[in-house]
Design a protein around this motif. Structure first.
Motif, PDB file in Angstrom:
ATOM      1  N   GLN A  20      11.818 -20.212 -36.518  1.00 45.66           N
ATOM      2  CA  GLN A  20      10.371 -20.022 -36.607  1.00 45.66           C
ATOM      3  C   GLN A  20      10.025 -18.610 -36.137  1.00 45.66           C
ATOM      4  OE1 GLN A  20       8.643 -22.367 -38.006  1.00 45.66           O
ATOM      5  NE2 GLN A  20       9.988 -24.148 -37.818  1.00 45.66           N
ATOM      6  N   LYS A  29       6.819 -23.751 -39.761  1.00 45.37           N
ATOM      7  CA  LYS A  29       7.223 -24.303 -41.053  1.00 45.37           C
ATOM      8  C   LYS A  29       8.076 -25.551 -40.843  1.00 45.37           C
ATOM      9  CE  LYS A  29       8.540 -21.422 -44.286  1.00 45.37           C
ATOM     10  NZ  LYS A  29       9.236 -20.306 -44.993  1.00 45.37           N
ATOM     11  N   THR A  48      12.054 -17.759 -42.134  1.00 47.80           N
ATOM     12  CA  THR A  48      10.642 -17.453 -41.885  1.00 47.80           C
ATOM     13  C   THR A  48      10.434 -15.940 -41.790  1.00 47.80           C
ATOM     14  OG1 THR A  48      10.999 -17.679 -39.499  1.00 47.80           O
ATOM     15  CG2 THR A  48      10.103 -19.589 -40.651  1.00 47.80           C
ATOM     16  N   ASP A  92       4.525 -15.846 -40.250  1.00 48.17           N
ATOM     17  CA  ASP A  92       4.469 -17.246 -40.690  1.00 48.17           C
ATOM     18  C   ASP A  92       4.025 -18.176 -39.570  1.00 48.17           C
ATOM     19  OD1 ASP A  92       5.282 -16.610 -43.209  1.00 48.17           O
ATOM     20  OD2 ASP A  92       7.350 -17.289 -42.981  1.00 48.17           O
TER      21      ASP A  92
END
Length: 378
Positions: free
Chosen positions: A204, A198, A191, A195
């Motif tokens: 993350q 996801k 990531t 972002d």
């Protein structure tokens, strides 16, 4: 336990919060056969003008549990700052602690590109373009980026990558100060900085983790549960920020760090807005980016004035936590280099940090006193 051949790893982090991406970075550092890992860490506030979701002491404990040996504090006044000032202070601390190698994550791994950009920023052409874009109303950050890309468009990808921008400041600080520190770039995986959550990946972004927790109370991208800790959100302090704005005169607001170019008038004018995010949005302009606005609001919350902290003379390094190996390592230094425990005769800048923490903890005396002694993990 110290000898000149030791490899002392340095890490600069906000840990907002410490997530699986940070754990990946720490494991990569360990793979490089380092003797010790020292982290300089943002305290209860962050570079982008936000509150840390976890307190500095909770972050310190988690960092030690994940393999860091020493956690030293980047003072708040240098944390709520532009990337270059933040990097300068963090590297100054790490250099004082005899760090030999700095490790950090970034989207672009090619170190030569960073050195090339540093050289571009010294050119007269760059300085001329920078003034041109500033006169057009762009923020310093945007003006700098546009100037560099105008000179060489091949730098565009790097300059539009948040972690690579911070990496640039780290490398420049090392170079300009002639620190004997070798930079190591660990490529970000899975990531990127901005972002959202996801699916199908473990790592993350920190911003997505915070958003997911505040909305759904889920701890994604972490090896622990945020619900096990007291969490903090700047939106819970918005009423206090608004009170300080509305109860202050224009002249009083102009004394606050970052308040210039007439923004004090806009702060007053828009104080009727009752939502933090909407209030921030109402203040954004081409010259005043979101991050700058958030820093100004944090300065107002903490009552940090323009004439504070003008003296950049040496202040003792505040140690927030150590493991056993870190305790032994610190013994090679003079005790005067550090603030370990908070006392009545502690330096003024430490007392100011406690003032900041009182606001962060909303005067919870037990929480404030938890900062008086470092976290020690054997």
């Amino acid at each position: 336990m110290y000898n000149r051949s030791m490899k002392i790893a340095g890490l600069i982090a906000e840990f907002n919060p410490l997530h699986l991406g940070h754990e990946y970075l720490i494991e990569k550092i360990k793979e490089d056969d380092v003797d010790l890992i020292i982290c300089t860490m943002s305290p209860n506030f962050t570079m982008r003008g936000e509150l840390s979701i976890l307190s500095k002491m909770d972050k310190t404990k988690i960092a030690l549990e994940k393999g860091v040996d020493i956690v030293a504090e980047i003072p708040t006044i240098y944390t709520i700052e532009s990337a270059d000032n933040y990097a300068h202070k963090a590297l100054e601390i790490l250099n004082s602690l005899k760090v030999t190698d700095l490790y950090f994550g970034a989207e672009i791994e090619d170190t030569q590109k960073y050195y090339q950009i540093i050289d571009v920023r010294k050119k007269e052409e760059y300085k001329s373009l920078l003034n041109k874009y500033r006169d057009m109303g762009y923020s310093l950050k945007d003006a700098s980026k546009r100037s560099i890309i105008t000179i060489d468009s091949s730098f565009k990808d790097l300059l539009e990558s948040p972690n690579s921008l911070l990496a640039l400041e780290y490398i420049e600080s090392i170079k300009e100060n002639n620190y004997n520190i070798t930079p190591h770039i660990i490529k970000r995986i899975e990531t990127n900085y901005f972002d959202e959550i996801k699916n199908g990946v473990l790592i993350q972004s920190a911003s997505a983790i915070r958003k997911e927790y505040f909305i759904n109370k889920e701890s994604k991208g972490l090896s622990y549960n945020l619900s096990d800790y007291k969490t903090y959100d700047i939106r819970d302090y918005f009423d206090l920020i608004k009170y300080k704005i509305t109860s202050s005169s224009l002249d009083e607001l102009k004394k606050i760090k970052g308040v210039n170019e007439g923004i004090e008038n806009l702060l007053k004018k828009n104080a009727y807005i009752n939502n933090y995010d909407d209030f921030v949005s109402s203040l954004i302009s081409k010259r005043n980016r979101e991050t700058k606005i958030k820093r100004i609001l944090m300065y107002i919350l903490l009552n940090i004035k323009k004439d504070e902290f003008q003296d950049d003379s040496f202040n003792p390094i505040r140690i927030l936590g150590v493991r056993e190996k870190g305790r032994k390592y610190l013994k090679i230094f003079s005790p005067e280099m550090f603030t370990i425990n908070i006392k009545k005769d502690s330096p003024e800048f430490i007392k100011r940090e406690i003032d900041f923490s009182k606001i962060y903890y909303k005067n919870d005396e037990l929480k404030v006193k938890s900062e008086y002694h470092p976290v020690i993990l054997d």
